[in-house]
Write a protein that holds these residues in place. Structure first.
Motif, PDB file in Angstrom:
ATOM      1  N   ALA A  98       4.780  63.700  -2.355  1.00  0.00           N
ATOM      2  CA  ALA A  98       3.981  64.249  -3.108  1.00  0.00           C
ATOM      3  C   ALA A  98       3.195  65.550  -2.459  1.00  0.00           C
ATOM      4  O   ALA A  98       2.964  65.385  -1.072  1.00  0.00           O
ATOM      5  CB  ALA A  98       2.705  63.187  -3.283  1.00  0.00           C
ATOM      6  N   PHE A  99       3.079  66.604  -3.075  1.00  0.00           N
ATOM      7  CA  PHE A  99       2.577  67.676  -2.506  1.00  0.00           C
ATOM      8  C   PHE A  99       1.164  67.222  -1.999  1.00  0.00           C
ATOM      9  O   PHE A  99       0.331  66.784  -2.526  1.00  0.00           O
ATOM     10  CB  PHE A  99       2.307  68.783  -3.447  1.00  0.00           C
ATOM     11  N   GLY A 100       0.825  67.694  -0.430  1.00  0.00           N
ATOM     12  CA  GLY A 100      -0.423  67.046   0.075  1.00  0.00           C
ATOM     13  C   GLY A 100      -0.387  65.836   0.462  1.00  0.00           C
ATOM     14  O   GLY A 100      -1.515  65.340   0.766  1.00  0.00           O
ATOM     15  N   ILE A 101       0.776  65.015   0.354  1.00  0.00           N
ATOM     16  CA  ILE A 101       0.857  63.561   0.775  1.00  0.00           C
ATOM     17  C   ILE A 101      -0.249  62.914   0.025  1.00  0.00           C
ATOM     18  O   ILE A 101      -1.016  62.003   0.507  1.00  0.00           O
ATOM     19  CB  ILE A 101       0.680  63.347   2.208  1.00  0.00           C
ATOM     20  N   ASN A 102      -0.298  63.219  -1.439  1.00  0.00           N
ATOM     21  CA  ASN A 102      -1.578  62.738  -2.140  1.00  0.00           C
ATOM     22  C   ASN A 102      -1.330  61.590  -2.693  1.00  0.00           C
ATOM     23  O   ASN A 102      -1.376  61.552  -4.004  1.00  0.00           O
ATOM     24  CB  ASN A 102      -2.089  63.972  -3.049  1.00  0.00           C
ATOM     25  N   MET A 103      -1.039  60.467  -2.127  1.00  0.00           N
ATOM     26  CA  MET A 103      -0.640  59.346  -2.860  1.00  0.00           C
ATOM     27  C   MET A 103      -1.391  58.197  -1.919  1.00  0.00           C
ATOM     28  O   MET A 103      -1.585  58.265  -0.792  1.00  0.00           O
ATOM     29  CB  MET A 103       0.823  58.954  -2.842  1.00  0.00           C
ATOM     30  N   THR A 104      -1.203  56.723  -2.500  1.00  0.00           N
ATOM     31  CA  THR A 104      -1.822  55.805  -1.516  1.00  0.00           C
ATOM     32  C   THR A 104      -0.596  54.762  -1.583  1.00  0.00           C
ATOM     33  O   THR A 104       0.216  54.360  -2.709  1.00  0.00           O
ATOM     34  CB  THR A 104      -3.020  55.041  -2.388  1.00  0.00           C
ATOM     35  N   PHE A 105      -0.795  53.869  -0.719  1.00  0.00           N
ATOM     36  CA  PHE A 105       0.449  52.778  -0.447  1.00  0.00           C
ATOM     37  C   PHE A 105       0.012  51.176  -1.085  1.00  0.00           C
ATOM     38  O   PHE A 105      -1.318  50.927  -0.865  1.00  0.00           O
ATOM     39  CB  PHE A 105       0.763  52.801   0.810  1.00  0.00           C
ATOM     40  N   ILE A 106       0.607  50.926  -1.803  1.00  0.00           N
ATOM     41  CA  ILE A 106       0.268  49.551  -2.430  1.00  0.00           C
ATOM     42  C   ILE A 106       1.307  48.474  -1.815  1.00  0.00           C
ATOM     43  O   ILE A 106       2.671  48.551  -2.174  1.00  0.00           O
ATOM     44  CB  ILE A 106       0.474  49.382  -3.973  1.00  0.00           C
ATOM     45  N   GLN A 107       0.878  47.489  -1.186  1.00  0.00           N
ATOM     46  CA  GLN A 107       1.787  46.463  -0.565  1.00  0.00           C
ATOM     47  C   GLN A 107       2.149  45.578  -1.731  1.00  0.00           C
ATOM     48  O   GLN A 107       1.359  45.014  -2.346  1.00  0.00           O
ATOM     49  CB  GLN A 107       1.153  45.651   0.425  1.00  0.00           C
ATOM     50  N   GLY A 108       3.298  44.880  -1.511  1.00  0.00           N
ATOM     51  CA  GLY A 108       3.948  44.034  -2.573  1.00  0.00           C
ATOM     52  C   GLY A 108       3.920  42.551  -1.954  1.00  0.00           C
ATOM     53  O   GLY A 108       3.769  42.434  -0.838  1.00  0.00           O
ATOM     54  N   GLN A 109       3.793  41.600  -2.800  1.00  0.00           N
ATOM     55  CA  GLN A 109       3.952  40.347  -2.316  1.00  0.00           C
ATOM     56  C   GLN A 109       5.423  39.633  -1.943  1.00  0.00           C
ATOM     57  O   GLN A 109       5.652  39.104  -1.197  1.00  0.00           O
ATOM     58  CB  GLN A 109       3.408  39.372  -3.454  1.00  0.00           C
ATOM     59  N   ILE A 110       6.433  40.111  -3.165  1.00  0.00           N
ATOM     60  CA  ILE A 110       7.702  39.666  -2.865  1.00  0.00           C
ATOM     61  C   ILE A 110       8.536  40.791  -2.836  1.00  0.00           C
ATOM     62  O   ILE A 110       9.816  40.797  -2.792  1.00  0.00           O
ATOM     63  CB  ILE A 110       8.098  38.838  -4.230  1.00  0.00           C
ATOM     64  N   SER A 111       8.189  42.018  -2.601  1.00  0.00           N
ATOM     65  CA  SER A 111       8.923  43.313  -2.416  1.00  0.00           C
ATOM     66  C   SER A 111       8.127  44.066  -1.734  1.00  0.00           C
ATOM     67  O   SER A 111       6.909  43.876  -1.156  1.00  0.00           O
ATOM     68  CB  SER A 111       9.132  44.095  -3.861  1.00  0.00           C
ATOM     69  N   PRO A 112       8.681  45.361  -0.968  1.00  0.00           N
ATOM     70  CA  PRO A 112       8.244  46.214  -0.031  1.00  0.00           C
ATOM     71  C   PRO A 112       6.985  46.696  -0.477  1.00  0.00           C
ATOM     72  O   PRO A 112       6.266  47.334   0.156  1.00  0.00           O
ATOM     73  CB  PRO A 112       9.348  46.857   0.590  1.00  0.00           C
ATOM     74  N   GLY A 113       6.812  46.888  -1.947  1.00  0.00           N
ATOM     75  CA  GLY A 113       5.691  47.719  -2.316  1.00  0.00           C
ATOM     76  C   GLY A 113       5.986  49.406  -2.376  1.00  0.00           C
ATOM     77  O   GLY A 113       7.408  49.565  -2.384  1.00  0.00           O
TER      78      GLY A 113
END
Length: 698
Positions: A617-632
Motif C-alpha cells: 500500500a502507498f504509505g504502508i497504509n494498512m493494518t495486520f490482522i492475525q488469523g486463528q487457523i491461517s496466517p492472516g
C-alpha cells in the motif's frame, strides 16, 4: 506455456512435388499439432508460368506491384504511341536479389487485365545505371534517353490475356547492370495496325512518394515531350543468364498475437518459388528468433523436391510464448548450383501481446491508406481464438491524407461460418462513425469500444470496416505480395456479403486489431469484514490511474470480492506498457493506493496482492490482522463512513446514531459486514479515529 517448456523444436520433412493438382489447405488450430503440422499449398495456376524454361535464363521480379494499376506504364494496345521512363532505386534492386555484373536479357510486366486486340507494333527499350533516388530525367524524351543504352529495337505483339508478359531483348549486350539503381524506358508505336477498345492494364507500384514515372500516350503523334508524371511504376521483371532456382517469400504470420485468455498457436507460411522446369532439391530452413536476446525458439527444416515452375506455401505452427516479446521469423531456401541467392531469404517480425491481435506488423509503418474508391463496401481480416474470447474493443488506424479524412463508416464483426470459412453471420455492427480528419503524413488511430462485449469461443472470426460512403476510407495497410489467402475479404456494396478475397484487387494487409480486456486479479482484505481467516464478500471499486502526475484516471471497475478477498477486474482503456496505481475504494473503508513501484497490466491475468505486505500500500497504509487457523494478512482500514478520506469523530458519530436506532441492513455504518450496526462497528471507528487514520495518496 511457461519458459521451461519453451525449447527449440527441430522439424524435418521431405515432400516431393510432382504434376499433381494441389488444393489450397486452411489451418485449423483446433485440429492440428501446433508444432508438427506442415502444409504445402499450390498458389499459382499454369498461366503464371514465365516464358523461360532454359536453365541458364532466370527471371527476377525487381519491382513488385502494390495493387495500383495504370495503362500507360506498360505496353498496351489502346493507343498508337506511348513512351514511359521510371526509376527503380538501388535499395529496391537489392531487396529483389537481382545480381550485379550481368546483361539484362528480358523485360517483363504483369497485366491485371487483358485486352481485346493483340496489336503488333514497334518496341524500343532503354536502360541506365544510376545512384538517383528520384526521377531526375528531363521531361523531354530525347534528352531523357541521351545517356541510356538501347537494349531492344524490334516488333512486339502485345498479349491478350492477363498475367506475366516477359519480352526477350534483342540487344542485351549493350548494357551491364552494375548493382545500383536503374532507369527503365520504353517506346511503343503502332501507327497502322488495329487498336483495342479495352485497355490491357498493368499492375503497378506506388511505394515511393514522389513523382517517379513520366509518360505520354496518344493516337495522333509520337510526342517528344513525355508530359505526364505520376508515382505509378509498373511491376517489373528482369531476366539474366544466371541460374535462379528458388526464391523465398513472403513470409506470412501474425503481426501481433495475444496470449489471453488462452495461449494460441501462431502460424508461419513461407512462399517458395521454384523458377525452372528442371528437377531440383530445395532445403528450406525457418527459424523463430526472440529479438531481445537472439534465442532461437524453433527451427523447422523442410526438404522440397520439384521439377516444374511453381510456387508453394510451406506452413508450420508453433506455440506462442506466454510473455510479452518480439519475434523474428527468418525463412531461407538453398539449392545446389544456384547463382542468384539474394532473393533466397525472407523475414517477418511479430509481437506477443496480452490481449491484441493484428496481421499488420506494428513495428513497420503503413504503406498508405486503402478503401473503396467507387461505391460502398465492407473489408475485413480473419482472426482466431483457442478459448472463449470476450471482444470489447477494436483498434483502428487511418492514413489520414489531406482531403481524404472525415468519412463515415461502421465497425463490423462476423463469424467465419460462410462458404469455405469466409465471413458469414454478422455478430456486431457499430453505430455510424467518422474517420479522422485528413492531414498529410499523419497516421491517426482510433478505438471503438463495444457497448456490450461479443463472446467468441474456440473459432475463427472476422473484424473490419464497413465503408458507408463512396469515398476511400484510407485504412492503414502494409503491402504483402502475393497477399496471403483466406485471411482478407471485401464485399460490395456494404452489407451484401458478396465476399471476395483481397487477392482479386490488391495486396493490402489492413490494420485492424480486435482486443479483449486487460485483467487484474486483485486480493485485498477489508479490516472490518476480515476476521483473519476469511472475509465477508462485498463490492470493491478499483480506479486505474497513470503513475505519473497528475495521476490521470484511465479506467475503473467494480467487483464483488470473494471470501478470500479476491476479484478479477477487467479494463478496456488500459494498455500493457504503462505503469499504474491501483486505487481501491470501499463504501466504508479508507481509500488506499498501491505502492509506488511500477505495476503493469501485462499478465494473463496480472496479479496484485495487497494482503502479503504493508509495503504493497502507498504509505504502508494498512493494518495486520492475525488469523486463528491461517496466517492472516494486511487489510485496509475501516471506518471512513462518509468517504471524506479521514476516519474521525464525524464517522464515529454516524455509527453511534445508528447503534442507538438499532439500524440493520446494507448501510455504510455497518463496518463488519454483518448487516447490524452495533458496538463492534463503533469500536473499530473509535480506534482508527484515535490513530488519526487518513488516506495517503501520491
Amino acid at each position: 506455456m511457461n519458459s521451461s517448456h519453451f525449447i527449440i523444436s527441430l522439424i524435418a520433412s521431405i515432400i516431393i512435388f510432382t504434376n499433381i493438382e494441389y488444393n489450397d489447405a486452411d489451418l485449423d488450430a483446433g485440429s492440428i499439432n501446433p508444432v508438427r503440422d506442415i502444409l504445402y499449398e499450390n498458389n499459382y495456376k499454369a498461366d503464371k508460368k514465365v516464358n523461360f524454361d532454359d536453365a541458364e535464363n532466370s527471371v527476377v521480379t525487381a519491382l513488385f506491384h502494390d495493387g495500383i494499376h495504370s495503362r500507360h506504364s506498360a505496353p498496351q494496345s489502346l493507343f498508337r504511341y506511348s513512351r514511359c521512363y521510371f526509376l527503380i532505386t538501388a535499395a529496391e534492386m537489392q531487396t529483389s536479389g537481382f545480381p550485379s555484373g550481368v546483361n539484362i536479357t528480358s523485360l517483363g510486366y504483369n497485366y491485371k487485365y487483358g485486352t481485346d486486340v493483340a496489336a503488333k507494333g514497334y518496341f524500343k527499350v532503354y536502360f541506365e545505371n544510376t545512384t538517383d533516388v528520384t526521377n531526375n530525367k528531363s521531361s523531354n524524351w530525347n534528352s531523357a534517353i541521351t545517356q541510356m543504352s538501347l537494349v531492344n529495337s524490334d516488333t512486339l505483339q502485345i498479349q491478350i490475356q492477363h498475367g506475366v508478359f516477359d519480352i526477350t531483348l534483342n540487344e542485351p549486350e549493350n548494357f551491364i547492370y552494375t548493382g545500383g539503381g536503374i532507369y527503365v524506358a520504353f517506346e511503343y508505336s503502332n501507327p497502322n495496325g488495329p487498336l483495342a477498345t479495352i485497355s490491357n492494364v498493368a499492375w503497378a507500384n506506388k511505394v515511393l512518394p514522389n513523382p517517379i514515372l513520366k509518360s505520354s500516350q496518344s493516337d495522333d503523334s509520337l510526342r517528344v515531350i513525355a508530359t505526364g508524371s505520376s508515382n505509378l511504376r509498373p511491376e517489373t521483371r528482369f531476366g539474366c543468364n544466371k541460374i535462379d532456382i528458388v526464391s523465398a517469400g513472403p513470409v506470412y504470420s501474425m503481426g501481433a498475437i495475444g496470449f489471453y485468455p488462452g495461449a494460441d498457436t501462431n502460424f508461419i507460411k513461407t512462399v517458395i518459388n521454384h523458377t525452372r522446369n528442371i528437377k531440383d532439391t530445395i532445403i528450406l530452413t525457418t527459424r523463430v528468433k526472440r529479438v531481445i536476446d537472439g534465442f532461437i525458439k524453433y527451427i523447422f527444416i523442410d526438404t522440397i523436391i520439384t521439377e516444374r515452375i511453381e510456387s508453394k506455401t510451406v506452413s508450420h505452427n508453433y506455440f506462442i510464448e506466454n510473455a510479452l516479446n518480439a519475434d523474428s521469423i527468418i525463412s531461407e531456401a538453398v539449392s545446389n548450383n544456384e547463382d542468384i541467392t539474394g532473393n533466397n531469404k525472407s523475414t517477418y517480425k511479430n509481437i506477443v501481446t496480452v490481449n491484441t491481435w493484428n496481421h499488420f506488423i506494428p513495428s513497420l509503418n503503413p504503406n498508405g491508406g486503402a478503401g473503396l474508391s467507387v461505391g460502398t463496401g465492407d473489408y475485413v481480416a480473419r482472426f482466431h481464438t483457442p478459448a472463449c474470447l470476450t471482444l470489447c474493443a477494436i483498434d483502428m488506424s487511418f492514413f489520414a491524407d489531406n482531403g481524404q479524412g472525415s468519412n463515415s463508416y461502421k465497425v463490423v464483426i462476423y463469424s467465419a461460418d460462410g462458404p469455405g470459412g469466409s465471413p458469414g453471420s454478422l455478430l456486431h455492427t457499430s453505430p455510424l462513425r467518422i474517420s479522422p480528419a485528413g492531414n498529410t503524413g499523419i497516421i491517426k488511430r482510433s478505438t471503438y469500444f463495444l457497448p456490450s462485449p461479443v463472446t467468441i469461443c474456440g473459432s475463427y472470426y472476422y473484424a473490419g470496416y464497413s465503408q458507408t460512403d463512396a469515398r476511400n476510407l484510407r485504412v492503414s495497410y502494409q503491402i504483402e505480395n502475393p497477399i496471403r489467402p483466406n485471411e482478407f475479404y471485401y464485399s460490395q456494396p456494404a452489407g451484401t456479403a458478396n465476399w471476395i478475397e483481397f487477392a482479386e484487387i490488391s495486396p493490402y494487409k489492413i490494420d485492424v486489431a480486435p482486443r479483449t480486456y486487460l485483467t487484474l486479479r486483485l486480493k485485498v482484505f477489508l479490516e472490518g469484514f476480515f476476521n483473519g481467516d476469511k472475509m465477508i464478500p462485498d463490492t470493491v471499486k478499483v480506479i486505474l490511474r497513470n503513475q505519473i502526475p497528475p495521476y490521470t484516471k484511465k479506467d475503473s471497475a467494480s467487483v464483488m470480492l470473494d471470501s478470500n478477498g479476491t476479484g478479477n477486474y477487467n479494463f478496456i482503456n488500459a494498455n500493457s506498457d504503462s505503469c499504474y496505481y491501483y486505487e481501491v475504494i470501499h463504501r466504508n473503508h479508507i481509500t488506499t493506493y498501491s505502492h509506488n513501484s511500477c505495476e503493469k497490466l501485462n499478465g494473463a491475468p496480472s496479479i496484485f496482492d495487497f494482503t502479503s505486505s504493508s509495503s504493497k500500500a502507498f504509505g504502508i497504509n494498512m493494518t495486520f490482522i492475525q488469523g486463528q487457523i491461517s496466517p492472516g494478512g494486511y487489510a485496509i482500514y475501516s471506518g471512513d463512513v462518509n468517504q471524506d478520506g479521514i476516519i474521525d469523530a464525524t464517522d464515529a458519530s454516524a455509527i453511534d446514531n445508528d447503534v442507538l436506532n438499532f439500524m440493520k441492513g446494507y448501510v455504510n455504518t455497518d463496518l463488519t459486514g454483518d448487516n447490524v450496526v452495533d458496538a463492534g462497528d463503533a469500536a473499530i471507528a473509535e480506534n482508527n479515529s484515535a490513530r488519526f487514520i487518513t488516506k495517503i495518496i501520491p
